[in-house]
Design an enzyme around this catalytic site. Sequence first.
Site, PDB file in Angstrom:
ATOM      1  CB  VAL A   1      -0.694   0.310   1.132  1.00 38.91           C
ATOM      2  CG1 VAL A   1      -1.979   1.424   1.115  1.00 38.91           C
ATOM      3  CG2 VAL A   1      -0.959  -0.819   1.682  1.00 38.91           C
TER       4      VAL A   1
ATOM      5  N   PRO B   1      10.621   0.052   8.267  1.00 33.62           N
ATOM      6  CG  PRO B   1      10.562  -2.014  10.073  1.00 33.62           C
ATOM      7  CD  PRO B   1       9.844  -0.566   9.507  1.00 33.62           C
TER       8      PRO B   1
ATOM      9  CG  ASP C   1      -4.686   0.457   9.534  1.00 28.84           C
ATOM     10  OD1 ASP C   1      -4.436   1.414   9.378  1.00 28.84           O
ATOM     11  OD2 ASP C   1      -4.023  -0.124  10.770  1.00 28.84           O
TER      12      ASP C   1
ATOM     13  N   GLY D   1      11.593  -4.934   5.641  1.00 30.67           N
ATOM     14  CA  GLY D   1      10.032  -5.539   5.381  1.00 30.67           C
ATOM     15  C   GLY D   1       8.837  -3.596   3.738  1.00 30.67           C
TER      16      GLY D   1
HETATM   17  C1  LIG Z   1     -10.941   3.596   2.344  1.00 34.86           C
HETATM   18  C2  LIG Z   1      -9.592   3.681   2.026  1.00 34.86           C
HETATM   19  C3  LIG Z   1      -8.917   4.394   2.645  1.00 34.86           C
HETATM   20  C4  LIG Z   1      -7.321   5.204   1.355  1.00 34.86           C
HETATM   21  O1  LIG Z   1      -6.919   3.673   1.419  1.00 34.86           O
HETATM   22  O2  LIG Z   1      -7.498   5.959   1.425  1.00 34.86           O
HETATM   23  C5  LIG Z   1      -9.335   2.365   1.608  1.00 34.86           C
HETATM   24  C6  LIG Z   1      -9.711   1.524   2.511  1.00 34.86           C
HETATM   25  C7  LIG Z   1      -9.479  -0.207   2.872  1.00 34.86           C
HETATM   26  N1  LIG Z   1      -8.990  -0.626   1.468  1.00 34.86           N
HETATM   27  C8  LIG Z   1      -8.836  -1.848   1.944  1.00 34.86           C
HETATM   28  C9  LIG Z   1      -9.169  -3.065   1.006  1.00 34.86           C
HETATM   29  C10 LIG Z   1      -8.652  -3.525  -0.370  1.00 34.86           C
HETATM   30  N2  LIG Z   1      -8.178  -2.026  -1.152  1.00 34.86           N
HETATM   31  C11 LIG Z   1      -7.850  -2.447  -2.258  1.00 34.86           C
HETATM   32  C12 LIG Z   1      -7.455  -1.381  -3.514  1.00 34.86           C
HETATM   33  C13 LIG Z   1      -7.965  -0.447  -3.288  1.00 34.86           C
HETATM   34  N3  LIG Z   1      -8.010   0.656  -1.978  1.00 34.86           N
HETATM   35  C14 LIG Z   1      -7.832   2.338  -2.738  1.00 34.86           C
HETATM   36  C15 LIG Z   1      -9.122   3.153  -1.785  1.00 34.86           C
HETATM   37  C16 LIG Z   1      -8.514   3.138  -0.175  1.00 34.86           C
HETATM   38  N4  LIG Z   1      -8.367   1.793   0.948  1.00 34.86           N
HETATM   39  C17 LIG Z   1      -9.761   4.220   0.522  1.00 34.86           C
HETATM   40  C18 LIG Z   1     -11.446   4.179  -0.035  1.00 34.86           C
HETATM   41  C19 LIG Z   1     -11.523   5.062  -1.944  1.00 34.86           C
HETATM   42  C20 LIG Z   1     -12.792   4.206  -1.874  1.00 34.86           C
HETATM   43  O3  LIG Z   1     -13.350   5.270  -1.978  1.00 34.86           O
HETATM   44  O4  LIG Z   1     -13.222   3.761  -3.772  1.00 34.86           O
HETATM   45  C21 LIG Z   1      -7.658   2.334  -3.795  1.00 34.86           C
HETATM   46  C22 LIG Z   1      -8.774   2.528  -4.407  1.00 34.86           C
HETATM   47  C23 LIG Z   1      -6.061   3.032  -3.806  1.00 34.86           C
HETATM   48  C24 LIG Z   1      -5.302   3.167  -3.281  1.00 34.86           C
HETATM   49  O5  LIG Z   1      -5.627   2.937  -2.323  1.00 34.86           O
HETATM   50  O6  LIG Z   1      -3.716   3.574  -3.736  1.00 34.86           O
HETATM   51  C25 LIG Z   1      -7.148   0.531  -4.201  1.00 34.86           C
HETATM   52  C26 LIG Z   1      -7.074   0.476  -6.116  1.00 34.86           C
HETATM   53  C27 LIG Z   1      -5.973   1.304  -6.964  1.00 34.86           C
HETATM   54  C28 LIG Z   1      -5.636   0.026  -8.202  1.00 34.86           C
HETATM   55  O7  LIG Z   1      -6.352  -1.371  -7.546  1.00 34.86           O
HETATM   56  O8  LIG Z   1      -5.619   1.116  -8.699  1.00 34.86           O
HETATM   57  C29 LIG Z   1      -8.506  -3.659  -2.510  1.00 34.86           C
HETATM   58  C30 LIG Z   1      -8.757  -4.258  -3.296  1.00 34.86           C
HETATM   59  C31 LIG Z   1      -6.724  -5.021  -3.990  1.00 34.86           C
HETATM   60  O9  LIG Z   1      -6.003  -4.360  -3.961  1.00 34.86           O
HETATM   61  O10 LIG Z   1      -6.207  -5.169  -5.221  1.00 34.86           O
HETATM   62  C32 LIG Z   1      -8.192  -4.395  -1.210  1.00 34.86           C
HETATM   63  C33 LIG Z   1      -9.379  -5.785  -0.457  1.00 34.86           C
HETATM   64  C34 LIG Z   1     -10.364  -6.137  -1.112  1.00 34.86           C
HETATM   65  C35 LIG Z   1     -11.390  -5.493  -0.333  1.00 34.86           C
HETATM   66  O11 LIG Z   1     -11.387  -5.441   0.938  1.00 34.86           O
HETATM   67  O12 LIG Z   1     -12.136  -4.747  -0.731  1.00 34.86           O
HETATM   68  C36 LIG Z   1      -8.918  -1.907   3.425  1.00 34.86           C
HETATM   69  C37 LIG Z   1      -9.103  -4.040   3.889  1.00 34.86           C
HETATM   70  C38 LIG Z   1     -10.477  -4.001   4.193  1.00 34.86           C
HETATM   71  C39 LIG Z   1     -10.062  -5.292   5.278  1.00 34.86           C
HETATM   72  O13 LIG Z   1      -9.111  -5.832   6.351  1.00 34.86           O
HETATM   73  O14 LIG Z   1     -10.838  -6.767   5.161  1.00 34.86           O
HETATM   74  C40 LIG Z   1      -8.904  -1.153   3.719  1.00 34.86           C
HETATM   75  C41 LIG Z   1      -9.598  -0.651   5.544  1.00 34.86           C
HETATM   76  C42 LIG Z   1     -10.966  -0.376   5.332  1.00 34.86           C
HETATM   77  O15 LIG Z   1     -12.084  -1.107   4.631  1.00 34.86           O
HETATM   78  O16 LIG Z   1     -11.573  -0.599   6.472  1.00 34.86           O
HETATM   79  N1  LIG Z   2      -6.272   1.506   2.007  1.00 38.60           N
HETATM   80  C1  LIG Z   2      -6.093   0.829   0.497  1.00 38.60           C
HETATM   81  O1  LIG Z   2      -6.059   0.402   0.019  1.00 38.60           O
HETATM   82  C2  LIG Z   2      -5.615  -0.737   1.910  1.00 38.60           C
HETATM   83  C3  LIG Z   2      -5.182  -1.027   3.102  1.00 38.60           C
HETATM   84  N2  LIG Z   2      -4.716  -2.240   3.477  1.00 38.60           N
HETATM   85  C4  LIG Z   2      -4.497  -1.713   4.434  1.00 38.60           C
HETATM   86  O2  LIG Z   2      -2.898  -0.747   4.790  1.00 38.60           O
HETATM   87  C5  LIG Z   2      -2.847  -1.234   5.476  1.00 38.60           C
HETATM   88  C6  LIG Z   2      -1.229  -1.548   4.835  1.00 38.60           C
HETATM   89  O3  LIG Z   2      -1.385  -2.448   3.596  1.00 38.60           O
HETATM   90  P1  LIG Z   2       0.094  -3.289   2.637  1.00 38.60           P
HETATM   91  O4  LIG Z   2       1.029  -2.188   2.454  1.00 38.60           O
HETATM   92  O5  LIG Z   2      -0.241  -3.948   2.630  1.00 38.60           O
HETATM   93  O6  LIG Z   2       0.801  -4.358   4.459  1.00 38.60           O
HETATM   94  P2  LIG Z   2       2.067  -4.998   4.746  1.00 38.60           P
HETATM   95  O7  LIG Z   2       1.710  -5.879   5.288  1.00 38.60           O
HETATM   96  O8  LIG Z   2       2.839  -5.340   3.242  1.00 38.60           O
HETATM   97  O9  LIG Z   2       3.565  -4.003   5.157  1.00 38.60           O
HETATM   98  C7  LIG Z   2       2.698  -3.125   6.157  1.00 38.60           C
HETATM   99  C8  LIG Z   2       4.300  -2.467   6.154  1.00 38.60           C
HETATM  100  O10 LIG Z   2       4.540  -1.386   7.388  1.00 38.60           O
HETATM  101  C9  LIG Z   2       6.183  -1.399   7.930  1.00 38.60           C
HETATM  102  N3  LIG Z   2       5.583  -0.816   9.342  1.00 38.60           N
HETATM  103  C10 LIG Z   2       4.728  -1.941  10.470  1.00 38.60           C
HETATM  104  N4  LIG Z   2       5.042  -1.038  11.610  1.00 38.60           N
HETATM  105  C11 LIG Z   2       5.376  -0.013  11.249  1.00 38.60           C
HETATM  106  C12 LIG Z   2       6.277   0.945  12.042  1.00 38.60           C
HETATM  107  N5  LIG Z   2       5.642   0.961  13.507  1.00 38.60           N
HETATM  108  N6  LIG Z   2       7.235   2.476  11.329  1.00 38.60           N
HETATM  109  C13 LIG Z   2       6.958   2.289   9.908  1.00 38.60           C
HETATM  110  N7  LIG Z   2       6.828   0.620   9.661  1.00 38.60           N
HETATM  111  C14 LIG Z   2       5.871  -0.222   9.687  1.00 38.60           C
HETATM  112  C15 LIG Z   2       6.327  -3.347   7.547  1.00 38.60           C
HETATM  113  O11 LIG Z   2       7.532  -3.014   8.205  1.00 38.60           O
HETATM  114  C16 LIG Z   2       5.501  -3.251   6.170  1.00 38.60           C
HETATM  115  O12 LIG Z   2       6.489  -2.609   5.424  1.00 38.60           O
HETATM  116  C17 LIG Z   2      -2.950  -2.820   6.184  1.00 38.60           C
HETATM  117  O13 LIG Z   2      -3.218  -2.318   7.613  1.00 38.60           O
HETATM  118  C18 LIG Z   2      -4.193  -3.428   5.280  1.00 38.60           C
HETATM  119  O14 LIG Z   2      -4.618  -3.542   6.064  1.00 38.60           O
HETATM  120  C19 LIG Z   2      -4.856  -3.284   2.455  1.00 38.60           C
HETATM  121  C20 LIG Z   2      -5.089  -3.124   1.614  1.00 38.60           C
HETATM  122  C21 LIG Z   2      -5.732  -2.334   0.260  1.00 38.60           C
END
Ligand SMILES: C[C@@]1(CC(=O)O)c2cc3[nH]c(cc4nc(cc5[nH]c(cc(n2)[C@H]1CCC(=O)O)[C@@](C)(CC(=O)O)[C@@H]5CCC(=O)O)C(CC(=O)O)=C4CCC(=O)O)c(CCC(=O)O)c3CC(=O)O
Ligand SMILES: NC(=O)C1=CN([C@@H]2O[C@H](COP(=O)(O)OP(=O)(O)OC[C@H]3O[C@@H](n4cnc5c(N)ncnc54)[C@H](O)[C@@H]3O)[C@@H](O)[C@H]2O)C=CC1
Length: 307
Positions: free
Chosen positions: A50, A70, A140, A73
């Site tokens: 991410v 670090p 997250d 990771g």
């Molecule tokens: C709220 C938001 C906050 C933010 O990150 O800004 C957020 C939150 C969370 N995402 C989670 C999961 C996943 N996120 C993705 C993918 C993307 N997520 C993105 C944005 C956002 N994600 C923001 C809202 C955006 C909106 O409103 O649409 C994208 C669009 C942009 C980006 O992150 O760059 C990027 C696609 C980019 C691309 O493909 O180009 C996938 C799919 C995948 O990885 O292929 C999964 C797994 C499938 C699933 O869970 O649906 C979880 C963990 C849920 C859990 O633990 O179960 C949380 C936390 C939660 O929801 O609690």
């Molecule tokens: N917004 C989104 O699009 C998404 C959000 N998530 C959430 O985002 C978080 C990160 O996802 P990933 O990158 O897939 O996780 P990951 O587990 O691959 O990476 C976590 C990273 O954080 C680092 N880290 C952990 N503690 C730290 C600290 N105290 N200071 C600095 N670095 C630290 C680790 O060394 C590692 O590089 C997760 O909590 C996941 O649930 C996951 C998927 C999509």
Amino acid sequence: MSTSSIRDTTASSSSSTVTSPYPPIIKGASLLIAYRLENRPVLLIGGGAVAAGRLFFLLESGAHVTLVSPRSGLDPSILYRIETSNTSDITYHDRYFLGRSDPLNVSDYAMVLTAIDDNPLSYEVYESCRDERVTVNVADVPPKCDFYFGAQLRQGPLQIMISTGGMGPKIGAMVRDIVRKAIPDNIQEAIQGVGALRTDLRKRAPGVGGDLGKKRMEWMIGICDKWGLGDMAILSKDDIRTKVLDQGWDKGKVVGPSDVGVGGKPKSSDGLVSLLGGGQVVAGASGLLGGLAIGIVGTLIYLRHAR
Ligand SMILES: C[C@@]1(CC(=O)O)c2cc3[nH]c(cc4nc(cc5[nH]c(cc(n2)[C@H]1CCC(=O)O)[C@@](C)(CC(=O)O)[C@@H]5CCC(=O)O)C(CC(=O)O)=C4CCC(=O)O)c(CCC(=O)O)c3CC(=O)O
Ligand SMILES: NC(=O)C1=CN([C@@H]2O[C@H](COP(=O)(O)OP(=O)(O)OC[C@H]3O[C@@H](n4cnc5c(N)ncnc54)[C@H](O)[C@@H]3O)[C@@H](O)[C@H]2O)C=CC1
């Protein structure tokens, strides 16, 4: 701007029974804006997949990124960026971030992003950003985000972000892939052509605002409508722009491609517009679904809370 250019009419009519010439206010949206970050300091905490996505977009926006995570990771793309980017673009700290006791202070940054697998620490970072009034995204913890990222698409100056308001981020990415296919191949050249014409026009008719500003804007709107996306790329040519200004602007006329001896492609208001349901592509929102928003134009921020 017409009502229909702001919001999808199907979505708005179903939620309002009052007939009004203006769009109803349907709360719950984010503010879609093109946030400029060039040369501004941003703190990115975490180094996984991410964080890798965040880093890429931050570097494209010209931010100076301080990355704390670090080395063990780190996502391979982050390692690559650290090793190949200018030292002013990334300042890397090979260690864990320590929350409030960390030597780095969130108040020194224009924006803070966390992408870590440590939920309590994410909350702590959020709280300290709140105290210091620093804009924060906590990957997250959506309720603790001042803004969300969205699925993004960039072709030169064209930038598109899609959000589902946190409901279905993968759907945002899927819609992005549909939009990508609908964008005309030469969109980049079209934007560059119009950009060059706007610059030339300002040289010929300088000044800000007032009647001249209105006249310039009306003329540019007419030119865009007349040329259509299919032909606008031709405006990249210096001699064509000169003709358009000589025969058009100087004579108070809106000239099209055939008036200056070019063109021929059918005028296209293009697939993107028809995809979205007719003439609604603006830098704003189009409510195809309850939470779906598509922002077109600038840099990817989606502000959640006003302070
Ligand atoms: C709220 C938001 C906050 C933010 O990150 O800004 C957020 C939150 C969370 N995402 C989670 C999961 C996943 N996120 C993705 C993918 C993307 N997520 C993105 C944005 C956002 N994600 C923001 C809202 C955006 C909106 O409103 O649409 C994208 C669009 C942009 C980006 O992150 O760059 C990027 C696609 C980019 C691309 O493909 O180009 C996938 C799919 C995948 O990885 O292929 C999964 C797994 C499938 C699933 O869970 O649906 C979880 C963990 C849920 C859990 O633990 O179960 C949380 C936390 C939660 O929801 O609690
Ligand atoms: N917004 C989104 O699009 C998404 C959000 N998530 C959430 O985002 C978080 C990160 O996802 P990933 O990158 O897939 O996780 P990951 O587990 O691959 O990476 C976590 C990273 O954080 C680092 N880290 C952990 N503690 C730290 C600290 N105290 N200071 C600095 N670095 C630290 C680790 O060394 C590692 O590089 C997760 O909590 C996941 O649930 C996951 C998927 C999509």
